[in-house]
Design a protein around this motif. Structure first.
Motif, mmCIF file in Angstrom:
data_model
loop_
_atom_site.group_PDB
_atom_site.id
_atom_site.type_symbol
_atom_site.label_atom_id
_atom_site.label_comp_id
_atom_site.label_asym_id
_atom_site.label_seq_id
_atom_site.Cartn_x
_atom_site.Cartn_y
_atom_site.Cartn_z
ATOM 1 N N UNK A 1 52.239 13.876 -86.762
ATOM 2 C CA UNK A 1 51.030 14.585 -87.184
ATOM 3 C C UNK A 1 50.989 14.798 -88.689
ATOM 4 N N UNK A 2 49.807 14.952 -89.218
ATOM 5 C CA UNK A 2 49.609 15.384 -90.602
ATOM 6 C C UNK A 2 49.084 16.811 -90.539
ATOM 7 N N UNK A 3 49.590 17.684 -91.393
ATOM 8 C CA UNK A 3 49.146 19.072 -91.454
ATOM 9 C C UNK A 3 48.881 19.398 -92.916
ATOM 10 N N UNK A 4 47.733 20.040 -93.198
ATOM 11 C CA UNK A 4 47.405 20.451 -94.559
ATOM 12 C C UNK A 4 46.617 21.754 -94.505
ATOM 13 N N UNK A 5 46.794 22.578 -95.539
ATOM 14 C CA UNK A 5 46.109 23.868 -95.597
ATOM 15 C C UNK A 5 45.112 23.863 -96.743
ATOM 16 N N UNK B 1 49.129 9.397 -90.328
ATOM 17 C CA UNK B 1 48.449 9.925 -91.513
ATOM 18 C C UNK B 1 49.318 10.864 -92.343
ATOM 19 N N UNK B 2 48.972 10.959 -93.617
ATOM 20 C CA UNK B 2 49.528 11.955 -94.526
ATOM 21 C C UNK B 2 48.377 12.403 -95.424
ATOM 22 N N UNK B 3 48.293 13.702 -95.676
ATOM 23 C CA UNK B 3 47.190 14.265 -96.457
ATOM 24 C C UNK B 3 47.758 15.055 -97.620
ATOM 25 N N UNK B 4 47.186 14.851 -98.802
ATOM 26 C CA UNK B 4 47.583 15.611 -99.986
ATOM 27 C C UNK B 4 46.346 16.172 -100.672
ATOM 28 N N UNK C 1 36.117 18.787 -98.487
ATOM 29 C CA UNK C 1 36.342 20.079 -97.838
ATOM 30 C C UNK C 1 37.606 20.141 -96.975
ATOM 31 N N UNK C 2 38.342 19.051 -96.873
ATOM 32 C CA UNK C 2 39.556 19.026 -96.065
ATOM 33 C C UNK C 2 39.295 18.865 -94.587
ATOM 34 N N UNK C 3 38.047 18.637 -94.207
ATOM 35 C CA UNK C 3 37.659 18.499 -92.791
ATOM 36 C C UNK C 3 37.074 17.143 -92.445
ATOM 37 N N UNK C 4 36.160 16.704 -93.248
ATOM 38 C CA UNK C 4 35.387 15.499 -92.953
ATOM 39 C C UNK C 4 35.817 14.395 -93.915
#
Length: 149
Positions: free
Chosen positions: A44-48, A86-89, A112-115
């Motif tokens: 999983x990828x997790x981002x705040x 996936x990886x999110x930065x 927006x970190x969502x779409x």
């Protein structure tokens, strides 16, 4: 991440997301389960996007409104192409997702970190991407077959 079977790529089968905390990055609390995906899934990828609002991609969108202590399905998290590994930065002005797609490592952008909207292939081969923001830029690390020369 932990699977309910010895084969983490076995689908379907519940896969669980665990969370541990640290104040010094050396000593960690015992990991506790925060979400189980009954459909399976790996990496999983997790981002705040704030201190309390977090998102993730775990073979579908997930979200947390308490800083990652609890999670639920988040249908508003969308990616125009289903990402693998996936990886999110966070980058200036938004978030960038790197992932494996049919054409190799690709990227998608979100303000927006969502779409997330597909940007396209990066022409670096087909491997599992991991992105790190450091020294004023983003570094992309690939694990898998050697990229083309």
């Amino acid at each position: 991440l932990c699977a309910d079977s010895p084969d983490p790529f076995l689908v379907p089968g519940a896969h669980r997301l665990y969370r541990a905390e640290s104040t010094d990055l050396l000593e960690w609390s015992e990991a506790s389960e925060v979400w189980a995906n009954p459909e399976g899934g790996t990496d999983p990828a997790v981002w705040c996007v704030s201190d309390t609002r977090c998102f993730g991609w775990f073979w579908g969108g997930i979200g947390s409104s308490d800083g990652g202590k609890t999670w639920s399905v988040e249908p508003s998290v969308s990616v125009s192409v289903p990402p693998q590994l996936p990886d999110v930065v966070a980058v200036e002005g938004g978030w960038r997702m790197f992932f494996l797609a049919s054409e190799g490592v690709s990227s998608a952008w979100s303000a927006d970190g969502r779409d997330f909207a597909m940007e396209g292939s990066l022409d670096v081969g087909s491997a599992s991407p991991s992105a790190v923001v450091a020294n004023g830029g983003t570094q992309l690390y690939l694990s898998g077959p050697q990229p083309p020369q």
